[in-house]
Design an enzyme around this catalytic site. Structure first.
Site, PDB file in Angstrom:
ATOM      1  N   LYS A 102     -44.328  94.071  26.297  1.00 41.10           N
ATOM      2  CA  LYS A 102     -45.758  93.818  26.149  1.00 41.10           C
ATOM      3  C   LYS A 102     -46.006  93.119  24.816  1.00 41.10           C
ATOM      4  O   LYS A 102     -45.593  93.610  23.762  1.00 41.10           O
ATOM      5  CB  LYS A 102     -46.523  95.150  26.198  1.00 41.10           C
ATOM      6  CG  LYS A 102     -48.033  94.996  26.204  1.00 41.10           C
ATOM      7  CD  LYS A 102     -48.703  96.355  26.297  1.00 41.10           C
ATOM      8  CE  LYS A 102     -50.219  96.225  26.284  1.00 41.10           C
ATOM      9  NZ  LYS A 102     -50.884  97.537  26.313  1.00 41.10           N
ATOM     10  N   HIS A 104     -49.052  92.242  23.576  1.00 43.31           N
ATOM     11  CA  HIS A 104     -50.395  92.422  23.041  1.00 43.31           C
ATOM     12  C   HIS A 104     -50.682  93.918  22.908  1.00 43.31           C
ATOM     13  O   HIS A 104     -49.874  94.741  23.334  1.00 43.31           O
ATOM     14  CB  HIS A 104     -51.444  91.763  23.955  1.00 43.31           C
ATOM     15  CG  HIS A 104     -51.439  92.313  25.352  1.00 43.31           C
ATOM     16  ND1 HIS A 104     -50.523  91.919  26.297  1.00 43.31           N
ATOM     17  CD2 HIS A 104     -52.227  93.243  25.956  1.00 43.31           C
ATOM     18  CE1 HIS A 104     -50.747  92.577  27.432  1.00 43.31           C
ATOM     19  NE2 HIS A 104     -51.766  93.386  27.243  1.00 43.31           N
TER      20      HIS A 104
END
Length: 218
Positions: A102, A104
């Site tokens: 991921k 963000h």
């Protein structure tokens, strides 16, 4: 019945363990088939977690965190964590890996407990055919933290040698990585359950024993 016998009966009753003639991904013709994809209800998952928790407790595996490899291992790790707390009073953390990092928010590769150096973890999986899932997970774990693998727990050890080895997948990962794999039951347990009348299937016993003689490991 022992919890192992109960689990074998549970697999048969839920259509996970079947007998007949099946062509496996390896091309081998087997007189049995294990399809853990047939677990699909809350009741089944709750019961399944109890068997995993019992296996961990019986073998005295000590750890701080359960790791469920995406995707099948995710619900298994969750239900095992719940059952360990509810049935054994043991409260462990859990986490699972993402397929992609991921980039963000908080980021990271794991959801749930953020792993730390020296942390002991137990990997929870369904079955082990080739050890591919473990080989893919280990670099992710080591990239996250210098964890210690206390063991890996699976539902069934097929006790079957690989296509290019005289060792089973369970034996191979121990030899290659030093990871001990614990199973709720083994193929030998299933054959014994048929012989003792715990489950139906005596008409398949000879074929199962022949298959074990050809492809099995001790």
């Amino acid at each position: 019945m022992t919890y192992k016998q109960q689990f074998i009966k549970f697999m048969v009753e839920n259509g996970v363990l079947k007998f007949g003639e099946f062509t496996l991904k390896s091309g081998r013709k087997a007189p049995y088939f294990i399809n853990t994809g047939n677990y699909k209800s809350g009741a089944q998952l709750a019961k399944l977690g109890e068997y995993y928790a019992q296996c961990i407790a019986e073998n005295g595996i000590k750890a701080q965190t359960l790791v469920g490899p995406a995707y099948k291992g995710i619900p298994l790790a969750v239900t095992t964590a719940v059952s360990l707390y509810r049935c054994h009073g043991v409260d462990l953390d859990y986490c699972f890996d993402r397929k992609e990092v991921k980039d963000h928010g908080e980021g990271g590769l794991f959801v749930g407990k953020q792993l730390a150096d020296g942390e002991k973890v137990i990997i929870i999986e369904d079955v082990m055919t080739s050890g591919k899932a473990l080989r893919e997970l280990l670099p992710k774990l080591k990239a996250a933290a210098n964890v210690e693998i206390a063991g890996m727990v699976i539902s069934v050890d097929r006790m079957e040698k690989g296509l290019e080895s005289r060792l089973s997948a369970v034996q191979e990962v121990y030899k290659e990585f030093g990871v001990k794999v614990y199973s709720i039951v083994t193929m030998a347990d299933i054959i014994e359950a048929i012989e003792q009348g715990i489950i139906e299937g005596k008409e398949y016993l000879e074929k199962m024993k022949e298959y074990r003689k050809t492809y099995g490991v001790g």
